[in-house]
Design a protein around this motif. Structure first.
Motif, short mmCIF file in Angstrom:
data_model
loop_
_atom_site.label_atom_id
_atom_site.label_comp_id
_atom_site.label_asym_id
_atom_site.label_seq_id
_atom_site.Cartn_x
_atom_site.Cartn_y
_atom_site.Cartn_z
N ASN A 1 20.15 45.81 -16.25
CA ASN A 1 21.17 46.56 -15.62
C ASN A 1 22.27 47.37 -16.39
OD1 ASN A 1 22.39 43.77 -15.92
ND2 ASN A 1 24.22 44.59 -14.57
N ILE A 2 22.32 47.08 -17.73
CA ILE A 2 23.28 47.77 -18.48
C ILE A 2 22.34 48.61 -19.19
CG2 ILE A 2 24.79 47.40 -20.55
CD1 ILE A 2 26.03 45.64 -18.33
N PRO A 3 22.73 50.17 -19.27
CA PRO A 3 21.79 51.00 -19.87
C PRO A 3 21.56 50.87 -21.36
CG PRO A 3 23.23 52.10 -18.33
CD PRO A 3 23.65 50.53 -18.46
N SER A 4 22.49 50.39 -22.14
CA SER A 4 22.17 50.32 -23.43
C SER A 4 21.76 49.14 -24.22
CB SER A 4 23.70 50.81 -24.30
OG SER A 4 24.61 49.91 -23.83
N THR A 5 21.85 48.00 -23.32
CA THR A 5 21.35 46.78 -23.74
C THR A 5 20.40 46.04 -22.83
OG1 THR A 5 23.56 46.38 -24.56
CG2 THR A 5 22.21 44.46 -24.27
N ILE A 6 19.25 45.49 -23.31
CA ILE A 6 18.56 44.49 -22.63
C ILE A 6 18.90 43.16 -22.91
CG2 ILE A 6 15.88 43.75 -22.17
CD1 ILE A 6 16.76 46.62 -21.00
N ALA A 7 19.04 42.28 -22.19
CA ALA A 7 19.49 40.87 -22.52
C ALA A 7 18.32 39.85 -22.18
CB ALA A 7 20.90 40.49 -21.91
N VAL A 8 17.97 38.97 -22.79
CA VAL A 8 17.08 37.99 -22.53
C VAL A 8 17.50 36.57 -22.94
CG1 VAL A 8 14.72 37.21 -23.00
CG2 VAL A 8 15.14 39.52 -23.28
N ARG A 9 17.13 35.41 -21.84
CA ARG A 9 17.59 34.09 -22.03
C ARG A 9 16.64 33.35 -21.28
NH1 ARG A 9 22.67 33.73 -17.48
NH2 ARG A 9 21.14 33.72 -15.67
N ASP A 10 16.67 32.17 -22.00
CA ASP A 10 15.75 31.00 -21.46
C ASP A 10 16.59 30.41 -19.88
OD1 ASP A 10 14.74 28.48 -21.02
OD2 ASP A 10 14.52 27.89 -22.89
N PRO B 1 20.83 28.46 -18.98
CA PRO B 1 21.64 29.87 -18.78
C PRO B 1 22.83 30.18 -19.41
CG PRO B 1 21.78 28.27 -16.72
CD PRO B 1 20.54 27.76 -17.89
N ASP B 2 23.30 29.13 -19.83
CA ASP B 2 24.81 29.33 -20.50
C ASP B 2 24.48 29.32 -22.07
OD1 ASP B 2 26.46 29.48 -18.31
OD2 ASP B 2 26.21 27.22 -18.07
N GLY B 3 23.23 29.16 -22.55
CA GLY B 3 22.90 29.17 -23.87
C GLY B 3 23.01 30.73 -24.53
N PRO B 4 22.45 30.76 -25.85
CA PRO B 4 22.36 32.15 -26.37
C PRO B 4 21.47 33.27 -25.61
CG PRO B 4 21.06 30.36 -27.37
CD PRO B 4 21.63 29.64 -26.47
N LEU B 5 22.01 34.41 -25.98
CA LEU B 5 21.28 35.51 -25.57
C LEU B 5 20.75 36.29 -26.63
CD1 LEU B 5 23.87 37.18 -23.14
CD2 LEU B 5 22.13 35.75 -22.51
N LEU B 6 19.55 36.85 -26.42
CA LEU B 6 18.86 37.61 -27.18
C LEU B 6 19.13 39.05 -26.72
CD1 LEU B 6 16.99 38.49 -29.53
CD2 LEU B 6 15.10 38.28 -27.81
N THR B 7 19.77 40.12 -27.36
CA THR B 7 20.05 41.45 -26.87
C THR B 7 19.15 42.45 -27.66
OG1 THR B 7 22.02 41.61 -28.01
CG2 THR B 7 22.35 40.82 -25.89
N LEU B 8 18.82 43.43 -27.03
CA LEU B 8 17.84 44.38 -27.51
C LEU B 8 18.22 45.76 -27.15
CD1 LEU B 8 14.58 42.37 -26.76
CD2 LEU B 8 15.46 42.59 -29.02
N ALA B 9 17.81 46.73 -27.99
CA ALA B 9 17.93 48.01 -27.57
C ALA B 9 16.75 48.40 -26.67
CB ALA B 9 17.94 49.23 -28.67
N PRO B 10 16.76 49.12 -25.56
CA PRO B 10 15.84 49.58 -24.56
C PRO B 10 14.63 49.92 -25.07
CG PRO B 10 17.77 50.36 -23.67
CD PRO B 10 18.22 49.85 -25.01
#
Length: 59
Positions: A24-33, A37-46
């Motif tokens: 939902n954020i145009p500049s970032t894709i966030a992925v989590r386990d 859910p409160d652990g680390p995130l992997l963020t990627l460019a679209p």
């Protein structure tokens, strides 16, 4: 997590062993386990997310 709206994978199983993705954020894709859910995130460019998902599609 600032504004991320996570959605579970359509491939999740009954034990909730899956990833959750926020697109939902145009500049970032966030992925989590989903198990941490409160652990680390992997963020990627679209563009990186699109390349990753394209490489895992069945022809």
């Amino acid at each position: 997590m600032p504004g991320y709206q996570f959605v579970k994978s359509s491939y999740s199983n009954i034990n909730n062993d899956c990833v959750e993705v926020a697109r939902n954020i145009p500049s970032t894709i966030a992925v989590r386990d989903s198990k941490t859910p409160d652990g680390p995130l992997l963020t990627l460019a679209p563009s990186a997310w699109a390349a990753f998902t394209a490489s895992h599609r069945t022809p």
